[in-house]
Design an enzyme around this catalytic site. Structure first.
Site, mmCIF file in Angstrom:
data_model
loop_
_atom_site.group_PDB
_atom_site.id
_atom_site.type_symbol
_atom_site.label_atom_id
_atom_site.label_comp_id
_atom_site.label_asym_id
_atom_site.label_seq_id
_atom_site.Cartn_x
_atom_site.Cartn_y
_atom_site.Cartn_z
ATOM 1 N N CYS A 142 0.828 -1.215 0.000
ATOM 2 C CA CYS A 142 0.000 0.000 0.000
ATOM 3 C C CYS A 142 0.866 1.270 0.000
ATOM 4 O O CYS A 142 1.589 1.504 -0.950
ATOM 5 C CB CYS A 142 -0.991 -0.027 1.157
ATOM 6 S SG CYS A 142 -2.390 1.112 0.889
ATOM 7 N N HIS A 234 -4.294 -4.730 0.332
ATOM 8 C CA HIS A 234 -3.989 -5.191 1.691
ATOM 9 C C HIS A 234 -4.402 -6.649 1.823
ATOM 10 O O HIS A 234 -5.337 -6.978 2.543
ATOM 11 C CB HIS A 234 -4.734 -4.353 2.724
ATOM 12 C CG HIS A 234 -4.094 -3.042 3.029
ATOM 13 N ND1 HIS A 234 -2.934 -2.929 3.781
ATOM 14 C CD2 HIS A 234 -4.447 -1.781 2.691
ATOM 15 C CE1 HIS A 234 -2.612 -1.649 3.902
ATOM 16 N NE2 HIS A 234 -3.499 -0.932 3.245
ATOM 17 N N GLU A 236 -3.106 -8.807 3.484
ATOM 18 C CA GLU A 236 -2.893 -9.262 4.859
ATOM 19 C C GLU A 236 -4.057 -8.945 5.785
ATOM 20 O O GLU A 236 -4.122 -9.445 6.916
ATOM 21 C CB GLU A 236 -1.608 -8.642 5.423
ATOM 22 C CG GLU A 236 -1.723 -7.207 5.942
ATOM 23 C CD GLU A 236 -1.766 -6.142 4.853
ATOM 24 O OE1 GLU A 236 -1.817 -4.951 5.206
ATOM 25 O OE2 GLU A 236 -1.736 -6.503 3.660
#
Length: 313
Positions: A142, A234, A236
């Site tokens: 990001c 993202h 994660e």
């Protein structure tokens, strides 16, 4: 295989409850293999949340990893106790003479600032420059991806007309090792106010565009040798991360849009569907396996003894 981390790190209890194997120094030292050394530059405000998210995916790889966390000493965290930072994090001065197989640079909530106005920008640039000779592969996430592109190539970010927030479909270049095993398209969360333009990547870099979405624009870029990887999403994120961001912004009076393709029927009281965890696990596994493990020099302590070290410099 397990990840090797400090057994007192708060994330250990969470990961163990999920049947994710972690080990401490004593047990790891009795395994006659060299673990991969991974450094995580955690720029997110909720340090412990991000630690757990990153470690969850790193622990899913079939290799033993030793994880160190890095913070910018030129910035004082306002949301994480100083004791936590002093116990579990290292400064750049403490790691700059070491070599790492992989580096992960997280996002940061500073998109509204020009890069040069970020209080740790000078130190961040030092890390990027150092990584060129002391890290085999760097995964930027990001804002970390945008900042890495600006530091390396002068590619700037551009303000979007509205915040991109939601779970979106993106293409996957299955011919690239980072996307081996992927379907033609995959879903991933995005949460950002700025973007990098495709024409800037084409004109200012030699990076390959590996993933693109109609709504997201650029999603994943990488150098041909995979030593640089840039992910603008993202992967994660937990199931409820976008939800927490939405209600945080709502409470702050920012009048946020409901994250797209996230809540069932856009009902913010519904539990969001989790549709990206398998792709995320595969992406992190591929990065560790193909970008790091299969290419990194074996002898980082004495890299001049390893011919592969000179092959990538």
């Amino acid at each position: 295989m397990p990840i090797k981390i400090d057994k007192k790190l708060p994330a250990v209890e969470i990961l163990s409850s999920e049947n994710i194997f972690v080990m401490d120094d004593d047990r790891a030292d009795h395994q006659d293999i060299r673990p991969l050394n991974i450094l995580v530059l955690n720029l997110m405000p909720q340090k412990m949340v991000t630690e757990t998210q990153i470690l969850r995916h790193l622990a899913n790889t079939p290799l033993q990893l030793t994880i160190d966390f890095l913070y910018m000493s030129s910035h004082q965290s306002k949301t994480t106790r100083a004791e936590h930072m002093e116990t579990f994090y290292k400064t750049f001065d403490e790691v700059k003479n070491r070599y790492f197989d992989g580096l992960i640079i997280t996002g940061a909530p500073v998109e509204h600032l020009p890069f040069e106005a970020v209080d740790y920008w000078e130190e961040f640039q030092q890390v990027i420059e150092w990584s060129k000779t002391h890290v085999f592969s760097t995964l930027h996430i990001c804002w970390g991806a945008q900042a890495g592109l600006y530091a390396r190539y002068g590619v700037d970010k551009h303000q979007m007309t509205r915040k991109l927030s939601g779970v979106y479909s993106q293409s996957a270049d299955s011919n690239n090792l980072l996307f081996r095993g992927f379907d033609d398209e995959f879903y991933a969360p995005h949460s950002r106010h700025t973007e990098v333009l495709k024409e800037d990547i084409v004109n200012l870099t030699n990076l390959e565009i590996l993933s693109y979405g109609e709504d997201t624009g650029l999603s994943v870029l990488a150098s041909r040798d995979l030593r640089e990887v840039y992910s603008f999403g993202h992967m994660e994120y937990d199931r409820d991360t976008l939800s927490k961001e939405y209600f945080r912004d709502l409470k702050a009076g920012k009048n946020p849009h409901i994250p797209e393709n996230y809540f069932k029927n856009d009902d913010v009281h519904e539990t969001p569907a989790l549709c990206w965890s398998s792709a995320a696990a595969l992406f992190f596994n591929n990065w560790i396996n193909y970008a790091v493990y299969q290419e990194t020099p074996f002898d980082w302590e004495n890299p001049e003894n390893d011919a592969s070290y000179f092959a990538y410099l």
